[in-house]
Design a protein around this motif. Structure first.
Motif, PDB file in Angstrom:
ATOM      1  N   SER A  55       1.070  -1.099   0.085  1.00  9.75           N
ATOM      2  CA  SER A  55       0.000   0.279  -0.053  1.00  9.75           C
ATOM      3  C   SER A  55       0.815   1.203   0.005  1.00  9.75           C
ATOM      4  O   SER A  55       1.874   1.307   0.731  1.00  9.75           O
ATOM      5  N   TYR A  56       0.702   2.067  -0.835  1.00 11.18           N
ATOM      6  CA  TYR A  56       1.335   3.485  -0.621  1.00 11.18           C
ATOM      7  C   TYR A  56       0.673   4.458   0.121  1.00 11.18           C
ATOM      8  O   TYR A  56       0.909   5.616   0.440  1.00 11.18           O
ATOM      9  N   ASN A  57      -0.364   4.065   0.946  1.00 19.24           N
ATOM     10  CA  ASN A  57      -1.091   4.950   1.760  1.00 19.24           C
ATOM     11  C   ASN A  57      -0.869   4.336   3.220  1.00 19.24           C
ATOM     12  O   ASN A  57      -1.371   3.186   3.491  1.00 19.24           O
ATOM     13  N   SER A  58       0.065   4.961   3.931  1.00 22.69           N
ATOM     14  CA  SER A  58       0.599   4.725   5.332  1.00 22.69           C
ATOM     15  C   SER A  58      -0.587   4.415   6.296  1.00 22.69           C
ATOM     16  O   SER A  58      -0.474   3.645   7.243  1.00 22.69           O
ATOM     17  N   SER A  59      -1.481   5.183   6.435  1.00 24.19           N
ATOM     18  CA  SER A  59      -2.762   4.883   7.191  1.00 24.19           C
ATOM     19  C   SER A  59      -3.315   3.646   7.034  1.00 24.19           C
ATOM     20  O   SER A  59      -4.227   3.259   7.939  1.00 24.19           O
ATOM     21  N   SER A  60      -3.285   2.950   5.719  1.00 26.09           N
ATOM     22  CA  SER A  60      -4.122   1.718   5.676  1.00 26.09           C
ATOM     23  C   SER A  60      -3.314   0.675   5.774  1.00 26.09           C
ATOM     24  O   SER A  60      -3.933  -0.305   5.611  1.00 26.09           O
ATOM     25  N   PRO A 101       5.980   8.378  12.966  1.00 29.57           N
ATOM     26  CA  PRO A 101       4.670   8.292  13.590  1.00 29.57           C
ATOM     27  C   PRO A 101       4.055   7.049  13.468  1.00 29.57           C
ATOM     28  O   PRO A 101       3.525   6.466  14.513  1.00 29.57           O
ATOM     29  N   ASN A 102       4.264   6.339  12.184  1.00 30.30           N
ATOM     30  CA  ASN A 102       4.074   4.982  12.011  1.00 30.30           C
ATOM     31  C   ASN A 102       4.829   3.927  13.002  1.00 30.30           C
ATOM     32  O   ASN A 102       3.923   3.105  13.191  1.00 30.30           O
TER      33      ASN A 102
END
Length: 338
Positions: A33-38, A79-80
């Motif tokens: 995924s290129y979306n870290s929130s997902s 943050p991740n």
């Protein structure tokens, strides 16, 4: 992957490049995924094997460790990473845990303290040889072998070839001796002596370890002609030859639980007797006798199990299409994705 051989998708792969091959496969993984929130897992892109080779002769331990320390200090501030304390991060390593587990700062101390740093305590570490005693977050992954196919058809063709291979000898050994006092000396000496004293063994003696990946035809040829491939400990408990023998459809013979059973649980059948043989200390001087007592139909069943393992211990070619892969390779078999 190393220089290509004349045979398509066969390469002169260096045994300590698992982290680089893992990266090459992971960046194109369909779960990426290129979306870290997902994202559910985060890959830390660091070639630990190259890091170790570049700084291994640095006598100043602070400078030797600096790159790894700086990396982890940077990652730990993200943050991740902070969200779950690193529990959802992983960092593949293409060398043994021993190389990155230095316990003190004596000037004569070997290796790096990378894996002992607190930043990695919750991070999953896929590694070619885990520390079976303290490596709770370490998970064994296969050494690279020569075959990096691009499709399931290529895998099936190779499996059929080794299945048809004429097994002319009971067992084989590819390796070299160890100096007196080395931890594996007794195993290597026993194996070499017994190979030299029987016509039922093929011995490929590697005097200098660096030549082993320049002799793929000789190595795999010996393994393809044998029912069993002896896998005593080498410089450490594990050895690349385990995965060469699986690639050749040759049943591995181990002399310690530490060589494979406690290492590669993601990749090997749960029942060790289904695919391998364990020679105990009381059997070390009668290897041929032990192996010759195994019934042919049992050998055939073990070999078929080994051939079935080939896709899962193979690093597919980085350019392979995921729609063409079929069975899971090393990267896709890793439980990191589940």
């Amino acid at each position: 992957m190393g220089q290509p051989f004349t045979k398509p998708n066969w390469y002169n792969s260096y045994q300590f490049t698992a982290d680089m091959l893992f990266y090459a496969r992971a960046v194109n993984h369909p779960c990426r995924s290129y979306n870290s929130s997902s994202a559910l897992m985060f890959y830390i892109p660091f070639y630990a094997s190259l890091y170790a080779h570049v700084f291994s002769h640095e006598n100043n331990l602070t400078r030797r460790d600096a790159l790894g320390v700086d990396l982890l200090e940077h990652i730990s501030k993200q943050p991740n990473f902070q969200r779950n304390g690193g529990h959802d991060h992983f960092l593949p390593v293409g060398l043994m845990a021993l190389d990155f587990s230095r316990q003190n700062d004596d000037n004569n101390s070997y290796g790096y303290k990378f894996l002992t740093l607190p930043h990695l305590s919750n991070v999953s570490i896929p590694i070619i040889e885990r520390d079976i005693y303290i490596g709770k977050n370490q998970f064994g992954i296969p050494y690279p072998s020569y075959f990096h196919p691009k499709s399931k058809a290529e895998i099936r063709i190779w499996q059929d070839e080794v299945r048809r291979s004429e097994r002319t000898h009971l067992f084989s050994f590819v390796g070299g001796g160890r100096q007196k006092g080395h931890g594996s000396e007794k195993f290597q000496t026993a194996v070499i002596n017994q190979c030299n004293n029987t016509e039922n063994c093929i011995l490929v003696f590697c005097k200098y370890w660096i030549v082993t990946w320049d002799a793929a035809d000789e190595i795999l040829g010996a393994m393809k002609r044998a029912h069993f491939c002896l896998q005593p400990p080498g410089d450490t408990w594990t050895r690349r030859s385990i995965f060469d023998s699986i690639l050749a459809g040759c049943v591995p013979v181990f002399f310690s639980d530490n060589t494979a059973y406690k290492q590669y649980t993601w990749y090997i059948p749960e029942r060790r007797e289904d695919w391998s043989v364990l020679i105990g200390p009381d059997q070390l001087d009668r290897i041929e006798e032990v192996l010759s007592q195994i019934q042919p139909e049992e050998v055939e069943q073990m070999r078929e199990a080994v051939i079935g393992m080939i896709p899962h211990v193979t690093y597919m070619h980085p350019n392979a299409s995921w729609t063409e892969i079929g069975p899971r390779d090393v990267v896709d078999t890793a439980h990191l994705w589940s």
